[in-house]
Motif scaffolding. Structure first.
Motif, mmCIF file in Angstrom:
data_model
loop_
_atom_site.group_PDB
_atom_site.id
_atom_site.type_symbol
_atom_site.label_atom_id
_atom_site.label_comp_id
_atom_site.label_asym_id
_atom_site.label_seq_id
_atom_site.Cartn_x
_atom_site.Cartn_y
_atom_site.Cartn_z
ATOM 1 N N THR A 7 26.880 37.663 38.569
ATOM 2 C CA THR A 7 27.042 39.100 38.783
ATOM 3 C C THR A 7 27.564 39.379 40.186
ATOM 4 O O THR A 7 28.451 40.210 40.368
ATOM 5 C CB THR A 7 25.691 39.822 38.566
ATOM 6 O OG1 THR A 7 25.212 39.521 37.252
ATOM 7 C CG2 THR A 7 25.844 41.316 38.714
ATOM 8 N N GLY A 8 27.026 38.672 41.155
ATOM 9 C CA GLY A 8 27.492 38.832 42.535
ATOM 10 C C GLY A 8 28.950 38.437 42.698
ATOM 11 O O GLY A 8 29.715 39.114 43.391
ATOM 12 N N GLU A 9 29.355 37.343 42.066
ATOM 13 C CA GLU A 9 30.749 36.909 42.130
ATOM 14 C C GLU A 9 31.670 37.922 41.455
ATOM 15 O O GLU A 9 32.752 38.223 41.952
ATOM 16 C CB GLU A 9 30.912 35.535 41.477
ATOM 17 C CG GLU A 9 30.296 34.411 42.277
ATOM 18 C CD GLU A 9 30.300 33.093 41.524
ATOM 19 O OE1 GLU A 9 30.575 33.088 40.304
ATOM 20 O OE2 GLU A 9 30.015 32.068 42.168
ATOM 21 N N LEU A 10 31.238 38.465 40.332
ATOM 22 C CA LEU A 10 32.031 39.459 39.622
ATOM 23 C C LEU A 10 32.199 40.724 40.472
ATOM 24 O O LEU A 10 33.306 41.273 40.570
ATOM 25 C CB LEU A 10 31.379 39.802 38.279
ATOM 26 C CG LEU A 10 32.125 40.820 37.418
ATOM 27 C CD1 LEU A 10 33.492 40.294 37.036
ATOM 28 C CD2 LEU A 10 31.306 41.164 36.188
ATOM 29 N N LEU A 11 31.130 41.171 41.103
ATOM 30 C CA LEU A 11 31.213 42.347 41.975
ATOM 31 C C LEU A 11 32.140 42.095 43.167
ATOM 32 O O LEU A 11 32.900 42.977 43.569
ATOM 33 C CB LEU A 11 29.823 42.754 42.462
ATOM 34 C CG LEU A 11 28.905 43.393 41.421
ATOM 35 C CD1 LEU A 11 27.522 43.639 42.010
ATOM 36 C CD2 LEU A 11 29.504 44.683 40.909
ATOM 37 N N LEU A 12 32.089 40.896 43.720
ATOM 38 C CA LEU A 12 32.963 40.542 44.835
ATOM 39 C C LEU A 12 34.431 40.544 44.409
ATOM 40 O O LEU A 12 35.294 41.059 45.123
ATOM 41 C CB LEU A 12 32.568 39.179 45.412
ATOM 42 C CG LEU A 12 33.352 38.729 46.643
ATOM 43 C CD1 LEU A 12 33.118 39.706 47.798
ATOM 44 C CD2 LEU A 12 32.949 37.324 47.034
ATOM 45 N N VAL A 13 34.734 40.010 43.246
ATOM 46 C CA VAL A 13 36.103 39.989 42.723
ATOM 47 C C VAL A 13 36.590 41.420 42.498
ATOM 48 O O VAL A 13 37.722 41.763 42.858
ATOM 49 C CB VAL A 13 36.193 39.157 41.428
ATOM 50 C CG1 VAL A 13 37.507 39.404 40.692
ATOM 51 C CG2 VAL A 13 36.018 37.684 41.734
ATOM 52 N N ILE A 14 35.752 42.266 41.921
ATOM 53 C CA ILE A 14 36.123 43.664 41.685
ATOM 54 C C ILE A 14 36.374 44.374 43.007
ATOM 55 O O ILE A 14 37.341 45.127 43.147
ATOM 56 C CB ILE A 14 35.039 44.382 40.851
ATOM 57 C CG1 ILE A 14 35.036 43.838 39.427
ATOM 58 C CG2 ILE A 14 35.250 45.889 40.862
ATOM 59 C CD1 ILE A 14 33.885 44.328 38.564
ATOM 60 N N LEU A 15 35.544 44.130 44.008
ATOM 61 C CA LEU A 15 35.710 44.742 45.321
ATOM 62 C C LEU A 15 37.020 44.303 45.985
ATOM 63 O O LEU A 15 37.771 45.127 46.511
ATOM 64 C CB LEU A 15 34.519 44.401 46.217
ATOM 65 C CG LEU A 15 34.533 44.985 47.616
ATOM 66 C CD1 LEU A 15 34.378 46.498 47.544
ATOM 67 C CD2 LEU A 15 33.425 44.377 48.445
ATOM 68 N N VAL A 16 37.328 43.019 45.935
ATOM 69 C CA VAL A 16 38.561 42.498 46.533
ATOM 70 C C VAL A 16 39.778 43.045 45.792
ATOM 71 O O VAL A 16 40.763 43.456 46.421
ATOM 72 C CB VAL A 16 38.552 40.949 46.542
ATOM 73 C CG1 VAL A 16 39.923 40.391 46.879
ATOM 74 C CG2 VAL A 16 37.512 40.439 47.518
ATOM 75 N N LEU A 17 39.731 43.081 44.463
ATOM 76 C CA LEU A 17 40.851 43.637 43.699
ATOM 77 C C LEU A 17 41.053 45.125 44.007
ATOM 78 O O LEU A 17 42.191 45.590 44.128
ATOM 79 C CB LEU A 17 40.627 43.443 42.197
ATOM 80 C CG LEU A 17 40.879 42.041 41.659
ATOM 81 C CD1 LEU A 17 40.517 41.971 40.182
ATOM 82 C CD2 LEU A 17 42.319 41.637 41.867
ATOM 83 N N GLY A 18 39.975 45.856 44.160
ATOM 84 C CA GLY A 18 40.073 47.278 44.518
ATOM 85 C C GLY A 18 40.699 47.461 45.888
ATOM 86 O O GLY A 18 41.544 48.339 46.084
ATOM 87 N N LEU A 19 40.302 46.633 46.843
ATOM 88 C CA LEU A 19 40.859 46.695 48.195
ATOM 89 C C LEU A 19 42.350 46.350 48.200
ATOM 90 O O LEU A 19 43.151 47.051 48.826
ATOM 91 C CB LEU A 19 40.085 45.760 49.125
ATOM 92 C CG LEU A 19 40.515 45.747 50.579
ATOM 93 C CD1 LEU A 19 40.290 47.121 51.203
ATOM 94 C CD2 LEU A 19 39.749 44.687 51.341
ATOM 95 N N VAL A 20 42.733 45.305 47.504
ATOM 96 C CA VAL A 20 44.140 44.907 47.424
ATOM 97 C C VAL A 20 44.962 46.003 46.738
ATOM 98 O O VAL A 20 46.057 46.347 47.190
ATOM 99 C CB VAL A 20 44.289 43.558 46.695
ATOM 100 C CG1 VAL A 20 45.732 43.262 46.334
ATOM 101 C CG2 VAL A 20 43.720 42.438 47.541
#
Length: 146
Positions: A7-20
């Protein structure tokens, strides 16, 4: 434990994709707004509202256009016709005033457009360019400069 890590990895990926995605959208908007012309970072406030708003100014052949600094719209918030715009003399910005964060060593300029008035805060060099643009005659125009 394993579910928490996934779950933490998924949230991190979503956060990075949102930032990009946000950075790409800002880049594309700025390129669209500039149309190959320089943009001037400035702050603007209307006389009826004392709050400074940051934005970008683009000069065209016949108009001055102001865009919000943050946003997705490629359309200008305000457009002022060159022949009806009057830019006043530069006044130094007060130390510690809000526009000084993005406009270091800036000047404030009172502007009049028909019956409305507003203030622009720009750096010294862009002020000179803005003044020169206003005083130069547009193609086909006959402007008397005093």
């Amino acid at each position: 434990m394993r579910d928490l890590l996934a779950t933490g990895e998924l949230l991190l990926v979503i956060l990075v994709l949102g930032l990009v995605t946000a950075l790409v959208a800002i880049y594309v908007r700025r390129r669209t707004i500039s149309k190959g012309q320089p943009l001037i970072v400035c702050a603007m406030r209307r006389t009826e509202n004392p709050r400074w708003r940051y934005g970008l100014v683009r000069t065209g052949a016949t108009s001055l256009q102001w865009f919000t600094l943050f946003g997705l719209s490629p359309r200008p918030r305000y457009t002022w016709d060159r022949s009806r715009l009057n830019i006043g003399s530069p006044l130094p910005l007060a130390a510690g005033s809000a526009p000084e964060t993005l406009v270091p060593n800036g000047v404030m300029v009172r502007c009049a457009y028909d019956d409305s008035a507003f203030d622009l805060a720009v750096s010294a060099a862009p002020y000179t360019a803005l003044r020169s643009w206003l005083e130069a005659s547009p193609p086909g125009g006959h402007i008397d400069v005093e």
